[in-house]
Each structure stands twice: as C-alpha cells, then as structure tokens.
Design a protein around this motif. Structure first.
Motif, short mmCIF file in Angstrom:
data_model
loop_
_atom_site.label_atom_id
_atom_site.label_comp_id
_atom_site.label_asym_id
_atom_site.label_seq_id
_atom_site.Cartn_x
_atom_site.Cartn_y
_atom_site.Cartn_z
N ARG A 29 0.88 -1.17 0.00
CA ARG A 29 0.00 0.00 0.00
C ARG A 29 0.91 1.21 0.00
NH1 ARG A 29 -4.17 1.70 4.77
NH2 ARG A 29 -5.26 3.27 3.54
N VAL A 30 0.57 2.24 -0.78
CA VAL A 30 1.47 3.39 -0.90
C VAL A 30 1.14 4.50 0.08
CG1 VAL A 30 2.34 5.15 -2.48
CG2 VAL A 30 1.99 2.82 -3.29
N ALA A 31 -0.15 4.80 0.30
CA ALA A 31 -0.49 5.94 1.15
C ALA A 31 -1.45 5.51 2.25
CB ALA A 31 -1.10 7.06 0.33
N PHE A 128 1.35 6.66 -10.06
CA PHE A 128 1.60 7.55 -8.92
C PHE A 128 1.42 9.03 -9.22
CE2 PHE A 128 4.24 3.71 -8.39
CZ PHE A 128 3.68 3.22 -7.22
N GLY A 129 1.11 9.40 -10.46
CA GLY A 129 0.92 10.79 -10.81
C GLY A 129 2.23 11.46 -11.20
N PRO A 130 2.19 12.77 -11.42
CA PRO A 130 3.41 13.48 -11.82
C PRO A 130 4.47 13.43 -10.72
CG PRO A 130 1.45 14.86 -12.10
CD PRO A 130 1.03 13.63 -11.35
N PRO A 131 5.71 13.14 -11.09
CA PRO A 131 6.77 13.08 -10.08
C PRO A 131 7.19 14.47 -9.61
CG PRO A 131 7.68 12.65 -12.24
CD PRO A 131 6.20 12.78 -12.42
N THR A 132 7.84 14.50 -8.45
CA THR A 132 8.41 15.74 -7.94
C THR A 132 9.56 16.18 -8.83
OG1 THR A 132 7.84 15.01 -5.71
CG2 THR A 132 9.42 16.82 -5.89
N LYS A 133 10.39 15.21 -9.27
CA LYS A 133 11.45 15.52 -10.23
C LYS A 133 11.92 14.25 -10.91
CE LYS A 133 15.24 15.55 -6.97
NZ LYS A 133 16.28 16.26 -6.32
#
Length: 171
Positions: A29-31, A128-133
C-alpha cells in the motif's frame, strides 16, 4: 553475542531466532506506505512475519540494521529501531551489492498493479501521478516523489528497465 562481535562492537542479530519464511512478498500500500502489515517507522520486530533475512547487517549504533531478503528481492533499513527505508530490487544487476543472476521481485500494489523490470517511466507516472522531479543521464533515469517526509525513488537503466523502487523517510 560472540567474542568477535564484542571486539567489533557489533550489536546482536535481532533476527537470529526468527523463523524461516519463504512466502512471496505481501501486497504494498502506498499511502500510507505499508508492506503487508509493516509500515515505515515501525520497529524491527514488526518485520518478523517476513521471516529470517538472508543477511543482517549490524551497525555499530544501537538499533541500526540492514536486512537483506535476497530471494525476495527486498532490503529493509532500520535506524534507531525504526524502519526508515524499503528497497525492492525489480531488475537489472547494477543494484548495489547484487550479484549477476540474483533474484528480483515483482511488487504487487494494493490496487492490483504490478511493478517489475518491464515497468516503464510512463507506467510509474500513471500509477503515482506526476513526479516531484526526474533526473536522467546516459546511464540511468531516477524518478523521485516526495510528500512531506515520505519519498519514493524509481531507478531505470539506460534501456528503460526498472531496477529498483525505494520508499523511505527523509528526516
């Protein structure tokens, strides 16, 4: 604790009496991040259900341990008796300390998705959606996510194969 451990100031192996366990990796589970019932921040005894690791790296500081579950493609890092890092080895042999042909894992996510060597950067972004970088050079691409002190890094080789997924606390 043996005499050599005493001389080297190594703490005892807390996993020495854990049972041998060869079940596959539990669902992730991630979150919030959970590997089965093990969460970041948990004590080392919480990892007992995974069975005895193939290698227990014992640090000189109390509560610092690295547990390698080679056959499961998993590494856990504990600092001050708390789980601070989980590394899933999903692919290529450039993974730190990996021998050629060492087993890898397929990570099963709670939603039914799977992460493996064939997972692409686009797949990670879809899950996971757009990455931070994203950092890339000719040898490797690293996709980084951060939310508060929880971070995830996905490392891909030059051909786009996912080599590892690391989830950790950045404190």
């Amino acid at each position: 604790m043996g005499f050599l451990d005493f001389l080297l100031r190594r703490q005892p192996d807390p996993t020495r009496h854990w049972p041998q366990e060869r079940d596959p990796l539990p669902t992730v589970r991630v979150a919030p991040f959970e590997l089965g019932k093990l969460r970041l921040g948990d004590g080392i005894e919480s990892a007992r259900f995974l069975g005895r690791p193939d290698k227990c790296h014992r640090g000189k500081l109390p509560g610092c341990f690295g547990l390698d579950f080679t056959e499961k493609g998993l590494r856990l890092q504990f600092e001050e008796d708390r789980l601070t890092e989980v590394v899933f080895r999903t692919g290529y042999d450039t993974f730190e300390g990996a021998a050629e042909g060492q087993p890898t894992c397929v990570v099963r996510l709670e939603d039914g998705s799977r992460l493996s060597q064939s997972t692409s950067v686009a797949d990670v972004e879809r899950y996971f959606g757009p990455p931070t970088k994203i950092e890339a050079d000719e040898d490797e691409t690293r996709v980084h996510y951060q939310q508060g002190n929880f971070c995830m890094d996905f490392e891909f080789n030059s051909t786009g194969e996912l080599g590892s997924w690391t989830a950790y606390l950045d404190e």
